[in-house]
Design a protein around this motif. Structure first.
Motif, PDB file in Angstrom:
ATOM      1  N   ARG A 167       7.563 -25.994 -49.199  1.00 36.33           N
ATOM      2  CA  ARG A 167       6.179 -26.366 -49.498  1.00 36.33           C
ATOM      3  C   ARG A 167       5.462 -25.255 -50.264  1.00 36.33           C
ATOM      4  NH1 ARG A 167       6.506 -28.296 -44.091  1.00 36.33           N
ATOM      5  NH2 ARG A 167       5.472 -26.401 -43.330  1.00 36.33           N
ATOM      6  N   ALA A 168       5.732 -24.022 -49.887  1.00 39.29           N
ATOM      7  CA  ALA A 168       5.044 -22.898 -50.527  1.00 39.29           C
ATOM      8  C   ALA A 168       5.452 -22.742 -51.987  1.00 39.29           C
ATOM      9  CB  ALA A 168       5.333 -21.610 -49.756  1.00 39.29           C
ATOM     10  N   ASP A 191       6.691 -24.947 -53.958  1.00 40.56           N
ATOM     11  CA  ASP A 191       6.298 -26.119 -54.750  1.00 40.56           C
ATOM     12  C   ASP A 191       4.903 -25.960 -55.354  1.00 40.56           C
ATOM     13  OD1 ASP A 191       8.487 -27.755 -54.859  1.00 40.56           O
ATOM     14  OD2 ASP A 191       7.928 -28.974 -53.134  1.00 40.56           O
ATOM     15  N   LYS A 192       4.103 -25.090 -54.802  1.00 40.00           N
ATOM     16  CA  LYS A 192       2.737 -24.897 -55.297  1.00 40.00           C
ATOM     17  C   LYS A 192       2.673 -23.896 -56.452  1.00 40.00           C
ATOM     18  CE  LYS A 192       0.820 -25.823 -50.693  1.00 40.00           C
ATOM     19  NZ  LYS A 192       0.083 -25.246 -49.535  1.00 40.00           N
ATOM     20  N   LEU A 193       3.775 -23.218 -56.731  1.00 38.49           N
ATOM     21  CA  LEU A 193       3.795 -22.205 -57.782  1.00 38.49           C
ATOM     22  C   LEU A 193       3.991 -22.845 -59.152  1.00 38.49           C
ATOM     23  CD1 LEU A 193       6.081 -19.581 -56.008  1.00 38.49           C
ATOM     24  CD2 LEU A 193       3.583 -19.621 -56.078  1.00 38.49           C
ATOM     25  N   SER A 194       3.579 -22.146 -60.174  1.00 37.01           N
ATOM     26  CA  SER A 194       3.796 -22.623 -61.542  1.00 37.01           C
ATOM     27  C   SER A 194       4.488 -21.535 -62.351  1.00 37.01           C
ATOM     28  CB  SER A 194       2.467 -23.011 -62.193  1.00 37.01           C
ATOM     29  OG  SER A 194       1.571 -21.909 -62.219  1.00 37.01           O
ATOM     30  N   HIS A 243       6.704 -15.365 -50.825  1.00 40.44           N
ATOM     31  CA  HIS A 243       7.186 -16.454 -49.967  1.00 40.44           C
ATOM     32  C   HIS A 243       8.656 -16.259 -49.600  1.00 40.44           C
ATOM     33  CE1 HIS A 243       3.419 -18.474 -50.605  1.00 40.44           C
ATOM     34  NE2 HIS A 243       3.616 -18.539 -51.916  1.00 40.44           N
TER      35      HIS A 243
END
Length: 238
Positions: free
Chosen positions: A13-14, A16-19, A166
């Protein structure tokens, strides 16, 4: 076992929020789309304290990217470990690097070498995993427009630091769960990451040669070289 699954889902989940910006054009997260075989691996083999945890860099496009298992060459995962679970297709996959799961016909050389060594030296997967476990530091696959694999160490500093926060936390939690005597980085990048993340860990830290075909040393005989390094760390195979 259940704790490793929780750690994995939290990490998934963590990240997945990165770009990530160019030259990275595609990012794959096998903790998500290959969750079924990944968690089967954690549940089947991660439920006991380990003597040695081997830590790789990140998934290869024909290994963990397809099977959800670190260094997850398909034959080793399916036939030796006895794991074969559905893998979801993903949107916007790179046309040169499709996710085919266990139907993929390409072989991950690094995984074939690592798991081939384990299969040759231990009478069964259960016997290997009674002492050893294998994790990846970073769960993501990074691809460039050409389809070329881009390793995490090549990311810009700001992207790398956001990712590593993370990954460090997940590694610390996983090692606390597995309680190994030794944590061994597979290759120089992984060794650096375990030494940075595990500053409060009582385990002995070390490294072995990465089995990548890009390594001339590995191509001259990875298994005997890696086993000699394990012995130097005080890890006896037989």
């Amino acid at each position: 076992m259940e704790e490793l699954v929780r750690i994995s889902r939290r990490l998934s989940r963590a990240v997945d929020k990165l770009s990530f910006a160019d030259p990275v054009t595609h990012v794959y997260n096998p903790l998500d789309y290959a969750r079924a075989p990944h968690e089967a691996y954690l549940e089947r083999f991660g439920g006991t304290r380990k003597e040695v945890v081997l830590v790789g860099m990140n998934p290869g496009p024909f290994g963990m990217a397809q099977t959800g298992v670190p260094f997850g060459q398909i034959e080793a995962v399916r036939d030796w470990m006895g794991i074969e679970k559905p893998v979801r297709r993903i949107r916007h996959a790179h046309p040169k690097r499709p996710i085919e799961g266990f139907a993929c016909t390409r072989s991950e050389v690094s995984g074939a070498r690592l798991w081939g060594w384990a299969k040759a030296r231990f009478p069964s997967a259960d016997r290997f995993f009674a002492r050893f476990f294998v994790l990846n530091y970073c769960p993501l696959v990074f691809l460039e427009a050409s389809g070329r694999n881009r390793t995490p160490d090549k990311l810009p500093k700001s992207e790398r630091q956001a990712l590593e926060r993370h990954c460090d936390a997940a590694l610390v939690d996983a090692i606390a769960c597995l309680k190994p005597r030794h944590v061994v980085g597979v290759g120089g990048f992984a060794e650096k990451k375990i030494r940075t993340a595990l500053t409060d860990c009582d385990a002995c830290l070390g490294t072995i040669l990465h089995p990548s075909p890009a390594s001339p040393l590995a191509n001259r005989g990875w298994a005997p070289a890696a086993e000699a390094q394990l012995r130097e760390l005080g890890i006896q195979i037989s």
